[in-house]
Design an enzyme around this catalytic site. Structure first.
Site, mmCIF file in Angstrom:
data_model
loop_
_atom_site.group_PDB
_atom_site.id
_atom_site.type_symbol
_atom_site.label_atom_id
_atom_site.label_comp_id
_atom_site.label_asym_id
_atom_site.label_seq_id
_atom_site.Cartn_x
_atom_site.Cartn_y
_atom_site.Cartn_z
ATOM 1 N N ARG A 65 -47.571 -17.722 -40.597
ATOM 2 C CA ARG A 65 -48.739 -17.267 -39.830
ATOM 3 C C ARG A 65 -48.537 -15.877 -39.248
ATOM 4 O O ARG A 65 -49.507 -15.163 -38.988
ATOM 5 C CB ARG A 65 -49.115 -18.296 -38.774
ATOM 6 C CG ARG A 65 -49.593 -19.598 -39.448
ATOM 7 C CD ARG A 65 -49.955 -20.680 -38.499
ATOM 8 N NE ARG A 65 -48.800 -21.120 -37.735
ATOM 9 C CZ ARG A 65 -48.848 -22.023 -36.776
ATOM 10 N NH1 ARG A 65 -49.987 -22.580 -36.458
ATOM 11 N NH2 ARG A 65 -47.766 -22.383 -36.135
ATOM 12 N N GLU A 102 -36.384 -26.281 -33.525
ATOM 13 C CA GLU A 102 -36.445 -27.447 -32.649
ATOM 14 C C GLU A 102 -36.445 -28.740 -33.438
ATOM 15 O O GLU A 102 -36.208 -29.800 -32.902
ATOM 16 C CB GLU A 102 -37.672 -27.374 -31.724
ATOM 17 C CG GLU A 102 -38.997 -27.323 -32.417
ATOM 18 C CD GLU A 102 -39.469 -25.920 -32.780
ATOM 19 O OE1 GLU A 102 -40.667 -25.761 -33.002
ATOM 20 O OE2 GLU A 102 -38.651 -24.988 -32.887
#
Length: 177
Positions: A65, A102
């Site tokens: 993105r 994460e």
């Protein structure tokens, strides 16, 4: 548009998607922002205004993105665009940096010859989470001889403390959650 209005604009265009891409992750889907032309233009203009049109030569966008932001900012300012890709996507000799996400591990790459020594580079991405992606990107640019003149993200997930990994660099975010 001021920073508060930009933050509100981003909030109106983010959809939370639970358990994507893995269970326990709350994904911030910003595609509605990209789909709204006037809103997207305001975001791009806000990032450009924050950094200044003449403060960078190239905009580095982090896959995927970040590519959309980098392309729009590059077009708006006449700057070049540098794709920071996931491993194995670039056809020539690369510099690489691995990092922890994460929810796993990843490697980013840039073409070894894509950055001229001393070239001023603005880095943009969609989200700052743990800071691993940003840290790897900034390291790649500096390893190639580039000078990071700024770093902007649309959304910062402050509870994951990614900004701390990037200190003392300045981190510009449109929305902090």
């Amino acid at each position: 548009m001021d920073e508060k209005a930009l933050a509100e604009l981003v909030v109106r265009h983010v959809i939370d998607v639970p358990d994507f891409p893995h269970a326990g992750i709350l994904f911030k889907d910003i595609t509605p922002l990209f789909e709204d032309g006037p809103a997207f233009r305001q975001v791009v203009d806000g990032i450009v205004d924050h950094h200044g049109r003449s403060s960078f030569d190239v905009v580095a966008g982090v896959e995927a993105r970040g590519f959309l932001l980098a392309g729009a900012i590059g077009y708006a300012t006449g700057a070049g665009v540098l794709p920071v890709r996931k491993a194995g996507k670039l056809p020539r000799e690369v510099l690489a940096a691995s990092y922890a996400l994460e929810y796993g591990e990843a490697t980013l790459e840039v073409h070894r010859d894509a950055i001229e020594p001393g070239q001023r580079i603005l880095v943009v991405d969609d989200v700052l989470a743990t800071g691993g992606t940003a840290e790897a990107t900034l390291a790649l640019i500096e390893q190639a001889g580039g000078i990071v003149t700024g770093f902007s993200v649309l959304i910062e997930l402050a509870f994951l403390h990614g900004r701390e990994r990037l200190a003392p660099r300045d981190v510009h975010t449109l929305l902090t959650v």
